[in-house]
Design a protein around this motif. Structure first.
Motif, PDB file in Angstrom:
ATOM      1  N   LEU A 106      73.055 -44.097  87.003  1.00 41.32           N
ATOM      2  CA  LEU A 106      72.988 -43.906  85.554  1.00 41.32           C
ATOM      3  C   LEU A 106      71.579 -44.016  84.992  1.00 41.32           C
ATOM      4  O   LEU A 106      71.358 -43.694  83.825  1.00 41.32           O
ATOM      5  CB  LEU A 106      73.883 -44.931  84.847  1.00 41.32           C
ATOM      6  CG  LEU A 106      75.369 -44.865  85.167  1.00 41.32           C
ATOM      7  CD1 LEU A 106      76.126 -45.897  84.337  1.00 41.32           C
ATOM      8  CD2 LEU A 106      75.922 -43.464  84.916  1.00 41.32           C
ATOM      9  N   PHE A 107      70.627 -44.460  85.795  1.00 38.72           N
ATOM     10  CA  PHE A 107      69.263 -44.619  85.310  1.00 38.72           C
ATOM     11  C   PHE A 107      68.472 -43.316  85.325  1.00 38.72           C
ATOM     12  O   PHE A 107      67.333 -43.277  84.861  1.00 38.72           O
ATOM     13  CB  PHE A 107      68.527 -45.687  86.127  1.00 38.72           C
ATOM     14  CG  PHE A 107      69.005 -47.077  85.847  1.00 38.72           C
ATOM     15  CD1 PHE A 107      68.480 -47.806  84.793  1.00 38.72           C
ATOM     16  CD2 PHE A 107      69.993 -47.666  86.624  1.00 38.72           C
ATOM     17  CE1 PHE A 107      68.918 -49.091  84.516  1.00 38.72           C
ATOM     18  CE2 PHE A 107      70.440 -48.946  86.363  1.00 38.72           C
ATOM     19  CZ  PHE A 107      69.901 -49.662  85.300  1.00 38.72           C
ATOM     20  N   HIS A 108      69.054 -42.259  85.855  1.00 40.02           N
ATOM     21  CA  HIS A 108      68.401 -40.947  85.811  1.00 40.02           C
ATOM     22  C   HIS A 108      68.391 -40.462  84.356  1.00 40.02           C
ATOM     23  O   HIS A 108      69.349 -40.685  83.612  1.00 40.02           O
ATOM     24  CB  HIS A 108      69.164 -39.955  86.684  1.00 40.02           C
ATOM     25  CG  HIS A 108      68.443 -38.670  86.915  1.00 40.02           C
ATOM     26  ND1 HIS A 108      68.458 -37.636  86.004  1.00 40.02           N
ATOM     27  CD2 HIS A 108      67.665 -38.252  87.959  1.00 40.02           C
ATOM     28  CE1 HIS A 108      67.743 -36.642  86.466  1.00 40.02           C
ATOM     29  NE2 HIS A 108      67.244 -36.987  87.651  1.00 40.02           N
ATOM     30  N   PRO A 109      67.304 -39.786  83.922  1.00 36.63           N
ATOM     31  CA  PRO A 109      67.269 -39.297  82.532  1.00 36.63           C
ATOM     32  C   PRO A 109      68.488 -38.471  82.150  1.00 36.63           C
ATOM     33  O   PRO A 109      68.968 -38.563  81.014  1.00 36.63           O
ATOM     34  CB  PRO A 109      65.982 -38.468  82.498  1.00 36.63           C
ATOM     35  CG  PRO A 109      65.111 -39.100  83.529  1.00 36.63           C
ATOM     36  CD  PRO A 109      66.046 -39.525  84.642  1.00 36.63           C
ATOM     37  N   PRO A 113      68.994 -50.303  76.642  1.00 37.38           N
ATOM     38  CA  PRO A 113      68.663 -49.772  75.317  1.00 37.38           C
ATOM     39  C   PRO A 113      67.899 -48.460  75.316  1.00 37.38           C
ATOM     40  O   PRO A 113      68.003 -47.694  74.351  1.00 37.38           O
ATOM     41  CB  PRO A 113      67.831 -50.905  74.693  1.00 37.38           C
ATOM     42  CG  PRO A 113      68.282 -52.144  75.403  1.00 37.38           C
ATOM     43  CD  PRO A 113      68.557 -51.698  76.811  1.00 37.38           C
ATOM     44  N   ARG A 114      67.152 -48.184  76.377  1.00 36.83           N
ATOM     45  CA  ARG A 114      66.362 -46.947  76.350  1.00 36.83           C
ATOM     46  C   ARG A 114      67.216 -45.694  76.461  1.00 36.83           C
ATOM     47  O   ARG A 114      66.730 -44.586  76.257  1.00 36.83           O
ATOM     48  CB  ARG A 114      65.290 -46.963  77.438  1.00 36.83           C
ATOM     49  CG  ARG A 114      65.765 -46.768  78.866  1.00 36.83           C
ATOM     50  CD  ARG A 114      64.566 -46.685  79.810  1.00 36.83           C
ATOM     51  NE  ARG A 114      64.906 -46.441  81.185  1.00 36.83           N
ATOM     52  CZ  ARG A 114      65.145 -47.387  82.092  1.00 36.83           C
ATOM     53  NH1 ARG A 114      65.099 -48.664  81.721  1.00 36.83           N
ATOM     54  NH2 ARG A 114      65.445 -47.091  83.347  1.00 36.83           N
ATOM     55  N   PHE A 115      68.482 -45.876  76.793  1.00 42.31           N
ATOM     56  CA  PHE A 115      69.409 -44.749  76.832  1.00 42.31           C
ATOM     57  C   PHE A 115      70.428 -44.925  75.703  1.00 42.31           C
ATOM     58  O   PHE A 115      71.377 -45.700  75.839  1.00 42.31           O
ATOM     59  CB  PHE A 115      70.129 -44.663  78.173  1.00 42.31           C
ATOM     60  CG  PHE A 115      69.217 -44.421  79.349  1.00 42.31           C
ATOM     61  CD1 PHE A 115      68.429 -43.282  79.402  1.00 42.31           C
ATOM     62  CD2 PHE A 115      69.143 -45.336  80.390  1.00 42.31           C
ATOM     63  CE1 PHE A 115      67.593 -43.041  80.491  1.00 42.31           C
ATOM     64  CE2 PHE A 115      68.309 -45.112  81.478  1.00 42.31           C
ATOM     65  CZ  PHE A 115      67.524 -43.964  81.522  1.00 42.31           C
ATOM     66  N   PRO A 116      70.263 -44.238  74.583  1.00 42.90           N
ATOM     67  CA  PRO A 116      71.195 -44.403  73.451  1.00 42.90           C
ATOM     68  C   PRO A 116      72.643 -44.091  73.807  1.00 42.90           C
ATOM     69  O   PRO A 116      73.562 -44.590  73.147  1.00 42.90           O
ATOM     70  CB  PRO A 116      70.656 -43.421  72.404  1.00 42.90           C
ATOM     71  CG  PRO A 116      69.221 -43.215  72.768  1.00 42.90           C
ATOM     72  CD  PRO A 116      69.174 -43.300  74.265  1.00 42.90           C
ATOM     73  N   ASP A 117      72.835 -43.257  74.811  1.00 42.53           N
ATOM     74  CA  ASP A 117      74.194 -42.873  75.214  1.00 42.53           C
ATOM     75  C   ASP A 117      74.704 -43.734  76.374  1.00 42.53           C
ATOM     76  O   ASP A 117      75.615 -43.321  77.092  1.00 42.53           O
ATOM     77  CB  ASP A 117      74.219 -41.391  75.607  1.00 42.53           C
ATOM     78  CG  ASP A 117      73.352 -41.095  76.846  1.00 42.53           C
ATOM     79  OD1 ASP A 117      72.441 -41.906  77.145  1.00 42.53           O
ATOM     80  OD2 ASP A 117      73.590 -40.053  77.487  1.00 42.53           O
ATOM     81  N   TRP A 118      74.150 -44.916  76.549  1.00 40.63           N
ATOM     82  CA  TRP A 118      74.460 -45.725  77.727  1.00 40.63           C
ATOM     83  C   TRP A 118      75.954 -45.963  77.895  1.00 40.63           C
ATOM     84  O   TRP A 118      76.499 -45.772  78.985  1.00 40.63           O
ATOM     85  CB  TRP A 118      73.726 -47.058  77.676  1.00 40.63           C
ATOM     86  CG  TRP A 118      73.990 -47.886  78.895  1.00 40.63           C
ATOM     87  CD1 TRP A 118      74.803 -48.967  79.000  1.00 40.63           C
ATOM     88  CD2 TRP A 118      73.476 -47.644  80.218  1.00 40.63           C
ATOM     89  NE1 TRP A 118      74.832 -49.442  80.287  1.00 40.63           N
ATOM     90  CE2 TRP A 118      74.025 -48.644  81.046  1.00 40.63           C
ATOM     91  CE3 TRP A 118      72.621 -46.701  80.761  1.00 40.63           C
ATOM     92  CZ2 TRP A 118      73.724 -48.726  82.413  1.00 40.63           C
ATOM     93  CZ3 TRP A 118      72.326 -46.773  82.122  1.00 40.63           C
ATOM     94  CH2 TRP A 118      72.866 -47.772  82.932  1.00 40.63           C
ATOM     95  N   HIS A 119      76.639 -46.366  76.839  1.00 46.54           N
ATOM     96  CA  HIS A 119      78.079 -46.645  76.977  1.00 46.54           C
ATOM     97  C   HIS A 119      78.856 -45.383  77.324  1.00 46.54           C
ATOM     98  O   HIS A 119      79.861 -45.447  78.057  1.00 46.54           O
ATOM     99  CB  HIS A 119      78.624 -47.296  75.717  1.00 46.54           C
ATOM    100  CG  HIS A 119      78.473 -48.788  75.716  1.00 46.54           C
ATOM    101  ND1 HIS A 119      78.700 -49.563  74.605  1.00 46.54           N
ATOM    102  CD2 HIS A 119      78.127 -49.658  76.707  1.00 46.54           C
ATOM    103  CE1 HIS A 119      78.504 -50.845  74.905  1.00 46.54           C
ATOM    104  NE2 HIS A 119      78.143 -50.921  76.171  1.00 46.54           N
TER     105      HIS A 119
END
Length: 225
Positions: A108-111, A148-154
């Motif tokens: 999930l850490f991929h852009p 937090p750096r991914f706004p769509d994380w959830h």
């Protein structure tokens, strides 16, 4: 402040209770593959033993079978593809009868995660683990884990958890669903890195996995402690 300890935590089983639930369990060769979640990485919590979930489960199984063989090849930062490439051969050679497989958190850490590729690779990991004839186990990711750096994380986590649930169902794996678990609301759940569960969370995950394995054996009852 009334701080929980391992003994007072309503979601934790005592070692004796956990071993009782797994009395008669057939598993003598326990393997864990994957990433830091599979490894049981987490910082200490006051009042809880400084052990990850996997080592805890191994200790419980040793109460049932003192000769338990235990292999943990999980490594911090491993993606699903890396797990497939570097760990599955060792897992197969070990000849496990109980295998914990990862749920792809590091993918999930991929852009822009490619969920089709993630599903394909994770499916292969599940297939290889199931091919040993072992009982499989896995987790879904908890909602307390936020980047937090991914706004769509959830949204990313929900998509990955859906893949994990489908594969677990297909392979009759014991699934510990941490996404909706009440422990997510605890303010001290995460380690200082805000990624890994502290040992309080590790203790809960171990207990939930024992309960899941007990359901396979038909020995689970809804009790705590």
């Amino acid at each position: 402040m009334n701080l929980l300890t391992e003994e007072s935590d309503p979601f934790c089983l005592s070692p004796a209770s956990a071993a009782g639930l797994l009395a008669g369990a057939p598993w003598r060769r326990f393997a864990t593959i994957g990433d830091s979640l599979s490894a049981g990485t987490g910082d200490p919590s006051p009042g809880y033993a400084n052990l990850g979930w996997a080592d805890r489960v191994a200790d419980i199984l040793r109460r049932v079978h003192p000769d338990l063989a235990y292999l943990n090849t999980a490594e911090i930062g491993a993606t699903t593809a890396r797990t497939l490439a570097t760990q599955t051969d060792r897992m197969i050679a070990f000849g496990p009868d109980l295998v914990h497989v990862p749920c792809g958190a590091n993918d999930l850490f991929h852009p822009e995660p490619d969920f089709t590729a993630i599903e394909r690779t994770l499916r292969r990991v599940f297939e290889l683990a199931a091919g040993t004839g072992a009982q499989l186990t896995t987790f879904t990711l908890g909602r307390a884990f936020v980047v937090p750096r991914f706004p769509d994380w959830h949204d990313r986590v929900r998509a990955l958890n859906a893949i994990t649930r489908e594969l677990a169902l297909h392979h009759d794996a014991v699934l510990v669903d941490m996404w909706s678990h009440p422990v997510n609301s605890r303010p001290n759940l995460l380690s200082p890195d805000r990624v890994h569960f502290s040992t309080s969370g590790q203790a809960v995950m171990a207990s939930e996995l024992v309960k899941g394995l007990a359901r396979v054996l038909g020995t689970h009852r809804e009790t705590s402690g």
